[in-house]
Design a protein around this motif. Sequence first.
Motif, PDB file in Angstrom:
ATOM      1  N   LEU A  35       0.812  -1.384  -0.041  1.00 17.99           N
ATOM      2  CA  LEU A  35      -0.035   0.047   0.219  1.00 17.99           C
ATOM      3  C   LEU A  35       0.830   1.298   0.098  1.00 17.99           C
ATOM      4  O   LEU A  35       0.490   2.254  -0.745  1.00 17.99           O
ATOM      5  N   GLU A  36       1.866   1.303   0.845  1.00 17.83           N
ATOM      6  CA  GLU A  36       2.846   2.394   0.955  1.00 17.83           C
ATOM      7  C   GLU A  36       3.311   2.706  -0.388  1.00 17.83           C
ATOM      8  O   GLU A  36       3.598   3.909  -0.964  1.00 17.83           O
ATOM      9  N   VAL A  41       3.480   6.733  -0.338  1.00 21.72           N
ATOM     10  CA  VAL A  41       3.529   7.401   1.150  1.00 21.72           C
ATOM     11  C   VAL A  41       3.870   6.667   2.200  1.00 21.72           C
ATOM     12  O   VAL A  41       3.914   5.194   2.009  1.00 21.72           O
ATOM     13  N   THR A  42       4.061   7.079   3.246  1.00 22.63           N
ATOM     14  CA  THR A  42       4.339   6.342   4.591  1.00 22.63           C
ATOM     15  C   THR A  42       2.979   6.381   5.477  1.00 22.63           C
ATOM     16  O   THR A  42       2.692   7.637   5.635  1.00 22.63           O
ATOM     17  N   LEU A  43       2.384   5.301   5.528  1.00 18.23           N
ATOM     18  CA  LEU A  43       1.198   5.142   6.375  1.00 18.23           C
ATOM     19  C   LEU A  43       1.324   5.279   7.895  1.00 18.23           C
ATOM     20  O   LEU A  43       0.370   5.566   8.555  1.00 18.23           O
ATOM     21  N   PHE A  44       2.476   4.749   8.304  1.00 21.18           N
ATOM     22  CA  PHE A  44       2.720   4.583   9.890  1.00 21.18           C
ATOM     23  C   PHE A  44       3.794   5.058  10.276  1.00 21.18           C
ATOM     24  O   PHE A  44       5.001   4.993   9.402  1.00 21.18           O
ATOM     25  N   THR A  45       4.158   5.741  11.274  1.00 23.85           N
ATOM     26  CA  THR A  45       5.597   5.970  11.928  1.00 23.85           C
ATOM     27  C   THR A  45       5.678   4.617  12.899  1.00 23.85           C
ATOM     28  O   THR A  45       4.828   4.350  13.598  1.00 23.85           O
ATOM     29  N   ASP A  56      -1.250  10.855   6.000  1.00 22.21           N
ATOM     30  CA  ASP A  56      -1.338  10.402   4.917  1.00 22.21           C
ATOM     31  C   ASP A  56      -2.251   8.757   5.306  1.00 22.21           C
ATOM     32  O   ASP A  56      -3.252   8.418   4.566  1.00 22.21           O
ATOM     33  N   GLY A  57      -1.770   8.469   6.333  1.00 26.56           N
ATOM     34  CA  GLY A  57      -2.422   7.244   6.899  1.00 26.56           C
ATOM     35  C   GLY A  57      -3.810   7.331   7.382  1.00 26.56           C
ATOM     36  O   GLY A  57      -4.579   6.557   7.092  1.00 26.56           O
ATOM     37  N   LEU A  58      -4.040   8.639   8.130  1.00 30.86           N
ATOM     38  CA  LEU A  58      -5.383   8.969   8.551  1.00 30.86           C
ATOM     39  C   LEU A  58      -6.187   9.273   7.543  1.00 30.86           C
ATOM     40  O   LEU A  58      -7.320   8.883   7.418  1.00 30.86           O
ATOM     41  N   LEU A  59      -5.662   9.978   6.188  1.00 33.23           N
ATOM     42  CA  LEU A  59      -6.635  10.128   5.243  1.00 33.23           C
ATOM     43  C   LEU A  59      -7.025   8.736   4.544  1.00 33.23           C
ATOM     44  O   LEU A  59      -8.137   8.557   4.104  1.00 33.23           O
TER      45      LEU A  59
END
Length: 78
Positions: A35-36, A41-45, A56-59
């Motif tokens: 997915l990333e 994008v980076t979805l999680f730290t 981006d993960g929240l979106l």
Amino acid sequence: HLKTFIKVSELGSISRTAEALSVAQPSVSQTIKELEQYYNVTLFTRNNKTLTLTKDGLLLLEKAKEAIARFEEFENKH
């Protein structure tokens, strides 16, 4: 992929998600990686073993929940 992403978001852990979905941990990690890469994008730290959604993960989480809800509505009508 989206259902797995949502579950990781809810549980905050790859290992707990793998256990909850009865799949191997590398499978969950690969799904998030794909997915990333797909969305670039980076979805999680990642801090220690804790995952926190990025902006981006929240979106994506918001949009993923909307998409899954619409598919479930369709499936329930047929």
